[in-house]
Design a protein around this motif. Sequence first.
Motif, short mmCIF file in Angstrom:
data_model
loop_
_atom_site.label_atom_id
_atom_site.label_comp_id
_atom_site.label_asym_id
_atom_site.label_seq_id
_atom_site.Cartn_x
_atom_site.Cartn_y
_atom_site.Cartn_z
N ALA A 154 0.83 -1.20 0.00
CA ALA A 154 0.00 0.00 0.00
C ALA A 154 0.86 1.26 0.00
CB ALA A 154 -0.93 -0.01 1.22
N SER A 155 1.94 1.22 0.77
CA SER A 155 2.87 2.36 0.81
C SER A 155 3.51 2.58 -0.55
CB SER A 155 3.95 2.11 1.87
OG SER A 155 4.93 3.13 1.86
N ASP A 156 3.91 1.48 -1.21
CA ASP A 156 4.49 1.60 -2.56
C ASP A 156 3.49 2.21 -3.52
OD1 ASP A 156 6.86 0.52 -1.71
OD2 ASP A 156 6.46 -1.50 -2.47
N ALA A 157 2.22 1.82 -3.40
CA ALA A 157 1.18 2.37 -4.29
C ALA A 157 1.03 3.87 -4.11
CB ALA A 157 -0.15 1.66 -4.01
N CYS A 158 1.14 4.35 -2.88
CA CYS A 158 1.08 5.80 -2.62
C CYS A 158 2.31 6.50 -3.19
CB CYS A 158 0.97 6.05 -1.11
SG CYS A 158 -0.61 5.51 -0.38
N ASP A 159 3.47 5.89 -3.02
CA ASP A 159 4.70 6.47 -3.58
C ASP A 159 4.60 6.60 -5.10
OD1 ASP A 159 6.02 6.84 -1.22
OD2 ASP A 159 7.16 4.97 -1.31
N LYS A 160 4.08 5.56 -5.75
CA LYS A 160 4.00 5.58 -7.21
C LYS A 160 3.01 6.63 -7.70
CE LYS A 160 5.54 0.82 -7.66
NZ LYS A 160 5.16 -0.60 -7.82
N LEU A 161 1.95 6.85 -6.94
CA LEU A 161 1.00 7.90 -7.33
C LEU A 161 1.66 9.27 -7.21
CD1 LEU A 161 -1.75 8.83 -8.25
CD2 LEU A 161 -2.52 8.78 -5.86
N ALA A 198 -2.80 8.09 2.36
CA ALA A 198 -2.75 7.40 3.65
C ALA A 198 -3.17 5.95 3.47
CB ALA A 198 -3.67 8.08 4.66
N ILE A 199 -2.89 5.16 4.50
CA ILE A 199 -3.24 3.74 4.53
C ILE A 199 -4.21 3.54 5.69
CG2 ILE A 199 -2.36 1.39 4.83
CD1 ILE A 199 0.38 2.52 3.87
N THR A 244 -13.26 -9.98 9.26
CA THR A 244 -12.38 -9.50 8.19
C THR A 244 -11.38 -8.48 8.72
OG1 THR A 244 -13.86 -7.67 7.56
CG2 THR A 244 -14.16 -9.79 6.43
N ILE A 245 -10.24 -8.43 8.02
CA ILE A 245 -9.28 -7.33 8.17
C ILE A 245 -9.15 -6.69 6.80
CG2 ILE A 245 -6.88 -6.72 8.60
CD1 ILE A 245 -6.67 -9.03 10.52
N THR A 246 -9.26 -5.38 6.75
CA THR A 246 -9.18 -4.65 5.48
C THR A 246 -8.01 -3.68 5.52
OG1 THR A 246 -11.57 -4.78 5.18
CG2 THR A 246 -10.38 -3.14 3.86
N VAL A 247 -7.15 -3.76 4.50
CA VAL A 247 -6.04 -2.82 4.32
C VAL A 247 -6.36 -1.98 3.10
CG1 VAL A 247 -3.57 -2.53 3.91
CG2 VAL A 247 -4.39 -4.42 5.35
N SER A 248 -6.52 -0.65 3.29
CA SER A 248 -6.93 0.24 2.21
C SER A 248 -5.87 1.31 1.98
CB SER A 248 -8.25 0.93 2.55
OG SER A 248 -9.26 -0.02 2.83
N ASP A 249 -5.82 1.78 0.74
CA ASP A 249 -4.96 2.93 0.43
C ASP A 249 -5.62 3.75 -0.66
OD1 ASP A 249 -3.73 2.43 -2.38
OD2 ASP A 249 -3.39 0.52 -1.38
#
Length: 640
Positions: free
Chosen positions: A44-51, A69-70, A80-85
């Motif tokens: 998720a952090s990588d996805a924010c960096d790439k944006l 943010a994540i 459930t556990i949900t990880v969002s970005d």
Amino acid sequence: MGAPDTQIKQTMGFQAEVKQLLHLMIHSLYSNKEIFLRELVSNASDACDKLRFEAIANPGLMDDGTELAIGVAVDKAARTITVSDNGIGMSRDEAISHLGTIAKSGTREFFSQLSGDQQKDAQLIGQFGVGFYSSFIVADRVTVVSRRAGLPAEQAIRWESGGAGDFTIEPADRATHGTDVVLHLKEGEDELLSSWKVKSILTRYSDHIATPIRMAKEEWDKDKNESVTTDEKETVNQANALWARSKADITDEQYKAFYKHVSHDFGEPLAWTHNRVEGKSEYIQLLYVPAKAPFDLWDRNQRHGIKLYVKRVFIMDDAEQLLPPYLRFVRGVIDSADLPLNVSREILQESRDVKAIREGSTKRVLGLLEDLAENRQDEYASFWTEFGQVLKEGLGDDAANRERIAKLLRFASTTSVGAQTVALADYVGRMKSAQKSIYYLTADTPAAAGASPHLEIFRKKDVEVLLLTDRVDEWMLSFLREFDGKELVSVAKGDLDLGELADAAEKEEQAKVADEFKDLVGRVKTALGDAVKDVRVTLRLTDSPACVVVERDAMSQHLQRLLKAAGQGGQMGGALDSSKPILELNPNHELVQRLKGENDESLKEWAALLLDQAMLAEGGQLDDPAAFVKRLNRMLLAGR
């Protein structure tokens, strides 16, 4: 056959290797199942960096005023556990490509290296960047909803799989760009439904993440006598760039956690160096030496080590211009204060600031290795086992640091056969008082090197010889001609001159023997014809009847074999022909002495046999092995 309808739900099969991987993930990593959360947050952090990076050129990709943010949410009722970005997100094709296949390049190499050892295989998984699949360690179903930045809400996708043989993909709606990964927990994973437990995992594994990680805040309800979730969000990590913090404020555990984030390696690093450089160029470097080599270490074009940031803004993943090719195993981050935010690879190739960063980072890594070699020798031995052959490339790649690299090299020798532990400085320190050169021998294997007849005279005189058996060694020697004023000399090249190591009596004996065997040498040379360049007697042998050498400036027999094996023999035919071997005979050996009384026909058989034996002793291959066997059988049957 028309294009697939992207507006309906489709079921698709995983790439074959994914099925194997999922089984491996569940069974090899189950003892450390908490890593699933680290991997999802890291992605998720990588996805924010790439944006952030894509938005430099296309500002419209990011919603105005929206903070990247994540989010991590626990739903006890739904289990459930949900990880969002709100990062770059995925299109339909990207989801199929990234979630349906693994390690787009190197899949075969991945599975060829699986050993069945759970700990080793777990480390290997990280080297292939397949952490997403760790979700199935704790979940029996995973749902991914994602929308690529720049696409409308109705072009979001929903990907779902139970981790068996297939997955489904269908259209979905998502109000913003980014990705939600929803884990439907297996029975028995109730511990992970505790927000406190999830927060503790995030604090341990992901505190270094520069993107804020937010969870619902919990408060104690006196009436219910339990903690309850509120609508208020709280940040559970420090949410600033770890490399920008003071070294005094960072623990070893945080350094190790950050390494796993930037490298996607499940193992811990061997060593690291963290520095802030000020002056004409200002930058921060946090560089790691891994404990294990990646599967594609030998691919000089495959770079995925250094992440480049400019003023904390991510620019690119594999900035190959920041370190030379022989240090391609280094992982980490470099954050520059001087480069422009719209930096491109073309600018990197031409920038003076990048050249300064490259030189400074290279020196910093070499300094780290020097510290390991001097103060943590066991760790340096581990490093050398994994990366020593690549470091040798630096002798050709980096002329400015050639002397420093040479001091870091380690070799096997006649005092440590099989173990590459001998430094050139150690060798020089042990040299005989009369010894003027550093002696070495190249061979295909340690066993072939240790059994070489060329070592006989050196063993007799107790003179150490370096044994070089790595494929890169022949190339390395073209750049490593001397060390500490001592020339490197091959024991398999030229007419051996031991200089002051040979006493006057030996030199007199050599001259006498050369004259005594002059006629025999001529007859053997005539018998062998074009098979050899020359024939001569030598005192370098004590036990063997003969050996082969080449002229001092000629291509070694070992290098000729390597070129032939690589298919370059035809391209370099002239060079190989000019390096025909010289046959040296041991005048003190009974077989050689008996040759004097043989007739020409018998001498021809013996000469050919001695040449073939000498070639085999060097690890070479005979052009006509069948003829060698027939000749040997004839001579055995003749009772000779």
